[in-house]
Design an enzyme around this catalytic site. Structure first.
Site, short mmCIF file in Angstrom:
data_model
loop_
_atom_site.label_atom_id
_atom_site.label_comp_id
_atom_site.label_asym_id
_atom_site.label_seq_id
_atom_site.Cartn_x
_atom_site.Cartn_y
_atom_site.Cartn_z
N THR A 185 12.50 -7.34 -1.10
CA THR A 185 11.18 -7.28 -1.72
C THR A 185 11.30 -6.96 -3.20
OG1 THR A 185 10.33 -6.42 0.37
CG2 THR A 185 8.88 -6.22 -1.55
N LEU A 186 11.99 -5.86 -3.49
CA LEU A 186 12.04 -5.41 -4.87
C LEU A 186 12.79 -6.38 -5.78
CD1 LEU A 186 10.70 -3.14 -6.22
CD2 LEU A 186 12.85 -1.94 -6.27
N GLU A 209 7.97 2.26 -6.09
CA GLU A 209 8.07 1.74 -4.72
C GLU A 209 8.15 2.90 -3.74
OE1 GLU A 209 7.39 -0.21 -2.60
OE2 GLU A 209 8.91 -1.77 -2.25
N ASP A 211 3.49 3.71 6.30
CA ASP A 211 2.89 3.56 7.63
C ASP A 211 3.82 2.96 8.67
OD1 ASP A 211 2.87 0.84 6.49
OD2 ASP A 211 1.70 0.35 8.27
N ARG A 227 0.80 -1.19 0.00
CA ARG A 227 0.00 0.00 0.00
C ARG A 227 0.85 1.27 0.00
NH1 ARG A 227 -3.91 -1.49 4.98
NH2 ARG A 227 -2.96 -3.54 4.97
N GLY A 228 2.12 1.12 0.39
CA GLY A 228 2.96 2.28 0.69
C GLY A 228 3.13 3.30 -0.42
N ASP A 242 14.75 -0.88 1.34
CA ASP A 242 15.48 -1.05 2.59
C ASP A 242 16.58 -2.11 2.34
OD1 ASP A 242 15.50 -0.47 5.48
OD2 ASP A 242 14.77 -2.50 5.74
N THR A 243 16.31 -3.38 2.67
CA THR A 243 17.30 -4.43 2.39
C THR A 243 17.38 -4.72 0.89
OG1 THR A 243 15.68 -6.20 2.57
CG2 THR A 243 16.84 -5.58 4.59
P1 IMP Z 1 13.01 -4.47 1.82
O1 IMP Z 1 12.55 -5.77 1.22
O2 IMP Z 1 13.83 -4.69 3.07
O3 IMP Z 1 13.71 -3.57 0.85
O4 IMP Z 1 11.72 -3.80 2.38
C1 IMP Z 1 11.04 -2.80 1.75
C2 IMP Z 1 9.69 -2.62 2.43
O5 IMP Z 1 9.80 -2.59 3.86
C3 IMP Z 1 9.12 -1.28 2.05
O6 IMP Z 1 8.40 -1.35 0.85
C4 IMP Z 1 8.27 -0.97 3.25
O7 IMP Z 1 7.02 -1.58 3.10
C5 IMP Z 1 9.01 -1.59 4.41
N1 IMP Z 1 9.86 -0.57 5.08
C6 IMP Z 1 11.20 -0.51 5.08
N2 IMP Z 1 11.63 0.56 5.78
C7 IMP Z 1 10.53 1.18 6.23
C8 IMP Z 1 10.32 2.38 7.03
O8 IMP Z 1 11.24 3.11 7.46
N3 IMP Z 1 9.02 2.71 7.26
C9 IMP Z 1 7.97 1.96 6.81
N4 IMP Z 1 8.12 0.86 6.08
C10 IMP Z 1 9.39 0.46 5.80
MG MG Z 2 6.57 -1.22 0.11
#
Ligand code: IMP
Ligand code: MG
Length: 180
Positions: free
Chosen positions: A111-112, A103, A163, A47-48, A107-108
Site C-alpha cells: 500500500t505505502l 500510516e 479495525d 481510516r486507520g 505490513d507487506t
Molecule cells: P500492506 O499494504 O500489506 O503494508 O498493508 C497495510 C494495510 O493493511 C494497513 O494500512 C492496514 O489497513 C492493513 N493491516 C495490516 N495489518 C493489519 C492488522 O494487524 N490489523 C489491521 N489492519 C491491518
Molecule cells: Mg492503513
C-alpha cells in the site's frame, strides 16, 4: 471490551500510556527535523490513522496543514500486481511542499510503496513517512520509513483507530485479536 462481537478474544499489546509516551518522543524528533519548513503538510491515510494523526499533530511544535487520503488495494490474489485505488484524494497542492504521510500500520509494504509513487508525481519538496506500527517480518516490498512508533510481531492487531471488520477502532490501546 475484551471480546469482539464476533467472538475473538483481545490481548493488550501496547497500552494507552505507552502510545502517549512514544508519540511525545516521535513528535519531538519530527518537530526538530522540520525546523526550517514553512508549513508542513501532514497526510493521514484513512481510516486507520485518524486517531494517531489527531494525537501526533497536536504534539508537533510546528505550523502544520492536515489533509487526508483514502486508498485501497485491489486484492486480485496476486499482490505484486495489486493496483492502488484512490477513494479520496488529498485536496492540497503538494508541489514544492514538505509532506509527511501518517500510516497506521505497515505490513507487506504494498500500500505505502504505491502511495509514495503516486505522491512523488505531485512533485513535493520532500516526502517522509511516519507509521505507528510496523510488522518487519511481513515485508515484501522495501519501504523507506522515517519514523516508526512500534515494531510489532506478525499478529493481527486492532485499536487506536485500527479495525478488524470495522470493530475496535475506539479502543484506547492496541490489542492482538486472538482467533479461537
Ligand atoms: P500492506 O499494504 O500489506 O503494508 O498493508 C497495510 C494495510 O493493511 C494497513 O494500512 C492496514 O489497513 C492493513 N493491516 C495490516 N495489518 C493489519 C492488522 O494487524 N490489523 C489491521 N489492519 C491491518
Ligand atoms: Mg492503513
Amino acid at each position: 471490551m475484551a471480546v469482539l462481537i464476533t467472538g475473538e478474544k483481545l490481548e493488550i499489546l501496547i497500552t494507552e500510556a505507552e502510545i502517549a509516551s512514544r508519540i511525545n518522543k516521535l513528535s519531538e524528533q519530527i518537530s526538530n527535523s522540520y525546523q526550517h519548513t514553512n508549513q508542513l503538510v501532514v497526510i493521514g491515510l484513512l481510516r486507520g490513522s485518524f486517531v494517531f494523526t489527531a494525537d501526533l499533530v497536536r504534539c508537533l511544535d510546528l505550523p502544520v496543514e492536515v489533509d487526508f487520503m483514502t486508498v485501497t488495494s485491489y486484492d486480485n490474489k496476486m499482490k505484486s500486481s495489486g493496483q492502488l485505488r484512490i477513494l479520496k484524494d488529498v485536496e492540497t497542492d503538494l508541489n514544492d511542499r514538505d509532506v509527511l504521510i501518517i500510516e497506521d500500520i505497515i505490513d507487506t509494504g504494498y500500500t505505502l510503496s504505491q502511495v509514495i509513487c503516486l505522491l512523488e508525481t505531485r512533485k513535493p519538496k520532500s516526502l517522509k513517512i511516519c507509521t505507528l506500527l510496523n510488522k518487519p517480518s511481513r515485508r515484501e516490498v522495501d519501504v523507506d520509513i522515517d519514523w516508526v512508533g512500534f515494531d510489532i510481531p506478525d499478529e493481527f492487531v486492532i485499536g487506536y483507530g485500527i479495525d478488524y471488520a470495522q470493530q475496535g477502532r475506539n479502543l484506547q490501546h492496541i490489542a492482538i485479536v486472538k482467533t479461537p
